[in-house]
Design an enzyme around this catalytic site. Structure first.
Site, PDB file in Angstrom:
ATOM      1  N   THR A 144      11.321  -9.662  -4.793  1.00  0.00           N
ATOM      2  CA  THR A 144      12.115  -8.516  -4.711  1.00  0.00           C
ATOM      3  C   THR A 144      12.795  -8.090  -5.285  1.00  0.00           C
ATOM      4  O   THR A 144      13.996  -9.624  -5.772  1.00  0.00           O
ATOM      5  CB  THR A 144      12.417  -8.262  -3.020  1.00  0.00           C
ATOM      6  OG1 THR A 144      13.212  -6.757  -3.053  1.00  0.00           O
ATOM      7  CG2 THR A 144      13.425  -9.376  -2.690  1.00  0.00           C
ATOM      8  N   SER A 179      19.370  -8.628   3.507  1.00  0.00           N
ATOM      9  CA  SER A 179      18.971  -7.882   5.007  1.00  0.00           C
ATOM     10  C   SER A 179      18.333  -9.107   4.856  1.00  0.00           C
ATOM     11  O   SER A 179      18.255 -10.834   4.062  1.00  0.00           O
ATOM     12  CB  SER A 179      17.783  -7.129   4.803  1.00  0.00           C
ATOM     13  OG  SER A 179      16.740  -7.185   4.517  1.00  0.00           O
ATOM     14  N   TYR A 181      15.478 -10.000   5.840  1.00  0.00           N
ATOM     15  CA  TYR A 181      13.874 -10.316   5.453  1.00  0.00           C
ATOM     16  C   TYR A 181      13.928 -10.214   3.295  1.00  0.00           C
ATOM     17  O   TYR A 181      14.042 -11.177   2.920  1.00  0.00           O
ATOM     18  CB  TYR A 181      13.085  -8.244   5.181  1.00  0.00           C
ATOM     19  CG  TYR A 181      12.303  -8.296   3.473  1.00  0.00           C
ATOM     20  CD1 TYR A 181      11.438  -9.262   3.716  1.00  0.00           C
ATOM     21  CD2 TYR A 181      13.325  -7.523   2.721  1.00  0.00           C
ATOM     22  CE1 TYR A 181      10.895  -8.227   2.607  1.00  0.00           C
ATOM     23  CE2 TYR A 181      12.330  -6.847   1.791  1.00  0.00           C
ATOM     24  CZ  TYR A 181      11.594  -8.201   1.012  1.00  0.00           C
ATOM     25  OH  TYR A 181      10.614  -7.366   0.323  1.00  0.00           O
ATOM     26  N   HIS A 182      15.354  -9.744   3.191  1.00  0.00           N
ATOM     27  CA  HIS A 182      16.078  -9.929   1.732  1.00  0.00           C
ATOM     28  C   HIS A 182      15.799 -11.270   1.478  1.00  0.00           C
ATOM     29  O   HIS A 182      15.690 -12.489   0.780  1.00  0.00           O
ATOM     30  CB  HIS A 182      16.574  -8.643   0.964  1.00  0.00           C
ATOM     31  CG  HIS A 182      15.916  -7.416   0.631  1.00  0.00           C
ATOM     32  ND1 HIS A 182      16.276  -6.332   1.578  1.00  0.00           N
ATOM     33  CD2 HIS A 182      15.459  -7.599  -0.427  1.00  0.00           C
ATOM     34  CE1 HIS A 182      15.813  -5.723   1.116  1.00  0.00           C
ATOM     35  NE2 HIS A 182      15.596  -5.973  -0.510  1.00  0.00           N
ATOM     36  N   LYS A 185      13.013 -13.786   1.157  1.00  0.00           N
ATOM     37  CA  LYS A 185      12.364 -13.198  -0.284  1.00  0.00           C
ATOM     38  C   LYS A 185      13.008 -14.650  -1.010  1.00  0.00           C
ATOM     39  O   LYS A 185      12.788 -15.391  -1.649  1.00  0.00           O
ATOM     40  CB  LYS A 185      12.258 -12.400  -0.814  1.00  0.00           C
ATOM     41  CG  LYS A 185      12.045 -11.309  -0.746  1.00  0.00           C
ATOM     42  CD  LYS A 185      10.238 -11.437  -0.915  1.00  0.00           C
ATOM     43  CE  LYS A 185       9.217 -10.056   0.050  1.00  0.00           C
ATOM     44  NZ  LYS A 185       7.845 -10.841  -0.235  1.00  0.00           N
TER      45      LYS A 185
HETATM   46  P1  NAD Z   1       2.638  -3.931   3.541  1.00  0.00           P
HETATM   47  O1  NAD Z   1       3.244  -4.134   5.014  1.00  0.00           O
HETATM   48  O2  NAD Z   1       1.934  -2.581   3.717  1.00  0.00           O
HETATM   49  O3  NAD Z   1       1.806  -4.624   3.433  1.00  0.00           O
HETATM   50  C1  NAD Z   1       1.670  -6.276   3.525  1.00  0.00           C
HETATM   51  C2  NAD Z   1       0.044  -6.572   4.118  1.00  0.00           C
HETATM   52  O4  NAD Z   1       0.585  -7.879   4.428  1.00  0.00           O
HETATM   53  C3  NAD Z   1      -0.286  -5.823   5.599  1.00  0.00           C
HETATM   54  O5  NAD Z   1      -1.486  -5.837   5.025  1.00  0.00           O
HETATM   55  C4  NAD Z   1      -0.062  -6.520   6.484  1.00  0.00           C
HETATM   56  O6  NAD Z   1      -0.802  -6.833   7.789  1.00  0.00           O
HETATM   57  C5  NAD Z   1      -0.482  -8.359   5.932  1.00  0.00           C
HETATM   58  N1  NAD Z   1       0.598  -9.259   6.558  1.00  0.00           N
HETATM   59  C6  NAD Z   1       1.753  -9.564   7.074  1.00  0.00           C
HETATM   60  N2  NAD Z   1       2.316 -11.071   6.828  1.00  0.00           N
HETATM   61  C7  NAD Z   1       0.697 -11.014   7.619  1.00  0.00           C
HETATM   62  C8  NAD Z   1       0.231 -12.479   7.678  1.00  0.00           C
HETATM   63  N3  NAD Z   1       1.279 -13.640   8.014  1.00  0.00           N
HETATM   64  N4  NAD Z   1      -0.687 -12.802   7.477  1.00  0.00           N
HETATM   65  C9  NAD Z   1      -1.843 -12.220   7.030  1.00  0.00           C
HETATM   66  N5  NAD Z   1      -1.673 -10.492   6.714  1.00  0.00           N
HETATM   67  C10 NAD Z   1      -0.156 -10.661   6.711  1.00  0.00           C
HETATM   68  O7  NAD Z   1       3.928  -4.224   2.203  1.00  0.00           O
HETATM   69  P2  NAD Z   1       3.443  -3.955   0.767  1.00  0.00           P
HETATM   70  O8  NAD Z   1       5.028  -2.483   0.991  1.00  0.00           O
HETATM   71  O9  NAD Z   1       2.795  -3.330   0.146  1.00  0.00           O
HETATM   72  O10 NAD Z   1       5.020  -4.687   0.558  1.00  0.00           O
HETATM   73  C11 NAD Z   1       3.713  -6.090  -0.635  1.00  0.00           C
HETATM   74  C12 NAD Z   1       4.702  -6.798  -0.429  1.00  0.00           C
HETATM   75  O11 NAD Z   1       5.463  -6.616  -1.620  1.00  0.00           O
HETATM   76  C13 NAD Z   1       5.670  -7.582   0.173  1.00  0.00           C
HETATM   77  O12 NAD Z   1       4.994  -8.846  -0.081  1.00  0.00           O
HETATM   78  C14 NAD Z   1       6.711  -7.231  -0.133  1.00  0.00           C
HETATM   79  O13 NAD Z   1       7.847  -7.746  -0.210  1.00  0.00           O
HETATM   80  C15 NAD Z   1       6.726  -6.723  -1.711  1.00  0.00           C
HETATM   81  N6  NAD Z   1       8.215  -6.030  -2.499  1.00  0.00           N
HETATM   82  C16 NAD Z   1       7.514  -3.860  -2.122  1.00  0.00           C
HETATM   83  C17 NAD Z   1       7.706  -3.035  -2.481  1.00  0.00           C
HETATM   84  C18 NAD Z   1       7.736  -1.727  -1.381  1.00  0.00           C
HETATM   85  O14 NAD Z   1       8.287  -1.107  -2.164  1.00  0.00           O
HETATM   86  N7  NAD Z   1       6.400  -1.546  -1.280  1.00  0.00           N
HETATM   87  C19 NAD Z   1       8.751  -3.407  -2.965  1.00  0.00           C
HETATM   88  C20 NAD Z   1       9.332  -4.654  -3.757  1.00  0.00           C
HETATM   89  C21 NAD Z   1       8.597  -5.263  -2.782  1.00  0.00           C
HETATM   90  N1  USQ Z   2      18.383   5.291   1.814  1.00  0.00           N
HETATM   91  C1  USQ Z   2      19.414   6.502   1.937  1.00  0.00           C
HETATM   92  N2  USQ Z   2      18.166   6.798   2.743  1.00  0.00           N
HETATM   93  C2  USQ Z   2      17.175   6.674   3.384  1.00  0.00           C
HETATM   94  C3  USQ Z   2      16.144   5.462   3.302  1.00  0.00           C
HETATM   95  C4  USQ Z   2      17.162   4.873   2.652  1.00  0.00           C
HETATM   96  O1  USQ Z   2      20.034   6.234   1.441  1.00  0.00           O
HETATM   97  O2  USQ Z   2      16.018   7.428   3.858  1.00  0.00           O
HETATM   98  C5  USQ Z   2      18.849   3.859   0.802  1.00  0.00           C
HETATM   99  C6  USQ Z   2      18.769   2.597   1.852  1.00  0.00           C
HETATM  100  O3  USQ Z   2      20.538   2.755   2.002  1.00  0.00           O
HETATM  101  C7  USQ Z   2      19.695   1.810  -0.261  1.00  0.00           C
HETATM  102  C8  USQ Z   2      18.001   2.123  -0.985  1.00  0.00           C
HETATM  103  O4  USQ Z   2      18.094   3.597  -0.111  1.00  0.00           O
HETATM  104  O5  USQ Z   2      20.162   1.848  -0.652  1.00  0.00           O
HETATM  105  C9  USQ Z   2      16.872   1.708  -0.673  1.00  0.00           C
HETATM  106  O6  USQ Z   2      16.160   1.518   0.257  1.00  0.00           O
HETATM  107  P1  USQ Z   2      14.886   1.529   0.987  1.00  0.00           P
HETATM  108  O7  USQ Z   2      14.449   1.459   2.235  1.00  0.00           O
HETATM  109  O8  USQ Z   2      13.700   2.597   0.299  1.00  0.00           O
HETATM  110  O9  USQ Z   2      14.433   0.024   0.085  1.00  0.00           O
HETATM  111  P2  USQ Z   2      14.766  -1.680   0.668  1.00  0.00           P
HETATM  112  O10 USQ Z   2      14.889  -1.125   2.480  1.00  0.00           O
HETATM  113  O11 USQ Z   2      15.871  -2.147  -0.200  1.00  0.00           O
HETATM  114  O12 USQ Z   2      13.261  -2.245   0.408  1.00  0.00           O
HETATM  115  C10 USQ Z   2      11.846  -1.574  -0.018  1.00  0.00           C
HETATM  116  C11 USQ Z   2      10.379  -2.248   0.455  1.00  0.00           C
HETATM  117  C12 USQ Z   2      10.842  -4.054  -0.058  1.00  0.00           C
HETATM  118  C13 USQ Z   2      11.381  -4.115  -1.349  1.00  0.00           C
HETATM  119  C14 USQ Z   2      12.991  -3.557  -2.013  1.00  0.00           C
HETATM  120  C15 USQ Z   2      13.205  -3.520  -3.043  1.00  0.00           C
HETATM  121  O13 USQ Z   2      10.971  -1.567   1.949  1.00  0.00           O
HETATM  122  O14 USQ Z   2       9.965  -4.571   0.753  1.00  0.00           O
HETATM  123  O15 USQ Z   2      11.649  -5.300  -1.600  1.00  0.00           O
HETATM  124  O16 USQ Z   2      12.080  -1.957  -1.269  1.00  0.00           O
HETATM  125  S1  USQ Z   2      14.489  -3.611  -3.449  1.00  0.00           S
HETATM  126  O17 USQ Z   2      15.183  -2.332  -3.353  1.00  0.00           O
HETATM  127  O18 USQ Z   2      14.743  -3.966  -4.580  1.00  0.00           O
HETATM  128  O19 USQ Z   2      14.613  -4.627  -2.990  1.00  0.00           O
END
Ligand code: NAD
Ligand code: USQ
Length: 438
Positions: A144, A179, A181-182, A185
């Site tokens: 991420t 966070s 979570y972050h 990663k």
């Molecule tokens: P998502 O939660 O929709 O999908 C993740 C999938 O992984 C789910 O279907 C879940 O059931 C499965 N999963 C989770 N833990 C598991 C485990 N232990 N074993 C098997 N399956 C498991 O998430 P997404 O939005 O599709 O994101 C996918 C990846 O991309 C993540 O690693 C996330 O960090 C990364 N990512 C997402 C975004 C975003 O904006 N959605 C942005 C940047 C990075």
């Molecule tokens: N934010 C608002 N209002 C909202 C929701 C979010 O102002 O209603 C702000 C947050 O405070 C943050 C920004 O928007 O500053 C982004 O938040 P987000 O919830 O859209 O994204 P984030 O929490 O960063 O996480 C998402 C995905 C995560 C991925 C990440 C990419 O859930 O899996 O890793 O985007 S990045 O942001 O580049 O780290």
């Protein structure tokens, strides 16, 4: 190529699986369906009515004539994961299977621990399973952009060359994640880099920005293939949330000043980036990092774009500034490089009015499913326990049980037979926010 998509039932994973299948790669989908359980835990649901994986896969088979192999199980179960790699023999593994919500990881201790164990142990298992079963397989790992935080200098793609006391070296770019979570990663990235060095594994870490949109050409072919669209305060990402809020006349929830700037990309670019990474693998021993986003926006800029697009559709859109529940810079310098995927051939879909229209049309279409209470942010970074924790405690047992059950089921692999069905192209349905089958 033979490509295993871990987390293939999720938001990015489902769209990627279909895209790769359409491009004639042999695709295996692995998932333990825990994401669907987290919706239950949070009392939330995706805006779009997603179907069970079996039904999705069967619809895809009928429409495209293409088969997806399905493995139900948990990546934190080493025996299961290892057996899948042994059986499927992938050329590339795309690893999406993690807990990906920053707010979820900040609910309380239990959710922080769960997030880091799920993500870090899952990835460690994968590294060992690759080394044991298919050491030449290319790992394409979803990282991420949030690993870098918001430093006051330009963000490079993974590495930075530094001169210090007259000496010079190229080192991993400093990480300042925001966070638990972050942080998971960042831990993953270090483990992957280390195993590339000691075992000669080949890996690409895709530092992805925030993804928006829900339709791709493949997903748009039939409503039964519909993808997730999360709008709740825990899993909903900012632009998807703003579109859902606009659709029901809820004030857009800008946290704090709204100067938080991030990299963003269309889901249609996510799937293409994954394919580009697979087709151009890292060399043995190489730990390669790409920044995967196409444009930068501040949160306030996005709110203004949604307001303008919404008003053109006859919606009354207002913007609210809520106290920021997160600990983050609300106004800062941000300039992140992102040229390596473009160099490999990515042609970005930039955020345009047409696309915002399509996103909002999807939101309007399903707006009866929106529960406005799900918009309110109630996970505060400053607290060690948040109100959701009570519900979480009651439900975590359920999640754990569901995960164990999914793992057991996963030991028996389900395969859908090949079928030479009809081929109905999406006809730009994605850009209209419609499904071809209507
Ligand atoms: P998502 O939660 O929709 O999908 C993740 C999938 O992984 C789910 O279907 C879940 O059931 C499965 N999963 C989770 N833990 C598991 C485990 N232990 N074993 C098997 N399956 C498991 O998430 P997404 O939005 O599709 O994101 C996918 C990846 O991309 C993540 O690693 C996330 O960090 C990364 N990512 C997402 C975004 C975003 O904006 N959605 C942005 C940047 C990075
Ligand atoms: N934010 C608002 N209002 C909202 C929701 C979010 O102002 O209603 C702000 C947050 O405070 C943050 C920004 O928007 O500053 C982004 O938040 P987000 O919830 O859209 O994204 P984030 O929490 O960063 O996480 C998402 C995905 C995560 C991925 C990440 C990419 O859930 O899996 O890793 O985007 S990045 O942001 O580049 O780290």
């Amino acid at each position: 190529m033979r490509i295993a998509v871990l987390g293939g039932d999720g938001y990015c994973g489902w769209a990627t699986s279909l895209y790769l299948s359409e491009k004639n790669h042999s695709v295996a989908v692995l998932d333990n369906f825990v994401r669907r359980e987290w919706d239950k835990e949070l009392g939330a649901q995706t805006l779009t009515p997603i179907r069970p994986l079996d039904e999705r896969v069967e619809t895809w088979r009928k429409i495209s004539g293409k088969t997806l192999d399905v493995f139900g199980g948990d990546v934190t179960d080493y025996g299961f994961l290892s057996s899948v790699l042994k059986e499927f023999r992938p050329d590339a593994v795309v690893h999406f299977a993690e807990q990906r919500s920053a707010p979820y990881s900040m609910i309380d201790l239990e959710h922080a621990v769960f997030t880091q164990v799920n993500n870090v142990v899952g990835t460690l298992n994968l590294l060992f399973a690759l080394r044991e079963n298919c050491p030449d397989c290319h790992l394409v790992k979803l990282g991420t952009m949030g690993e870098y935080g918001t430093p006051n200098i330009d963000i490079e793609e993974g590495y930075i060359t530094i001169e210090h006391n007259g000496r010079r070296d190229t080192l991993p770019y400093p990480k300042q994640p925001g966070s638990f979570y972050h942080l998971s990663k960042v831990h993953d990235s270090h483990n992957i880099a280390f195993t590339c060095k000691i075992w000669g594994l080949r890996a690409t870490d895709l530092n992805q920005g925030v993804v928006y949109g829900t339709l791709t050409d493949e997903v748009a072919r039939d409503e039964a293939l519909i993808n997730r669209f999360d709008y709740d305060q825990v899993f909903g990402t900012v632009l998807n949330r703003f579109c859902a809020q606009a659709a029901v006349g809820y004030p857009l929830t800008v946290y704090g000043k709204g100067g938080q700037t991030r990299g963003f990309l269309d889901l249609r670019d996510t799937v293409r980036c994954i394919e580009l990474a697979c087709l151009n693998p890292a060399a043995p021993g190489e730990f390669r990092v790409f920044n995967q986003f196409t444009e930068q926006f501040s949160v306030l800029e996005l709110a203004q774009l949604v307001q303008t697009a919404g008003e053109k559709l006859g919606l009354k859109v207002t913007v609210d500034h809520l106290p920021d529940p997160r600990v983050e810079a609300e106004a800062h310098y941000y300039n992140a490089k992102h040229s390596r995927l473009v160099d490999l051939g990515l042609k970005p879909h930039l955020l345009s009015e047409a696309l915002l229209d399509s996103l909002m049309n999807i939101a309007i279409r399903y707006r009866d499913r929106i529960e406005p209470a799900q918009f309110e942010p109630n996970v505060n970074w400053r607290q060690t326990s948040n109100p959701l924790a009570l519900r979480g405690k009651r439900r975590t047992g359920l999640v754990a049980k569901a995960t164990r059950k999914a793992s057991r089921n996963g030991k028996s692999r389900r395969e859908v037979p090949t079928f030479a069905g009809s081929d109905s192209p999406a006809e730009n349905a994605a850009s209209k926010g419609t499904f071809s089958s209507q």
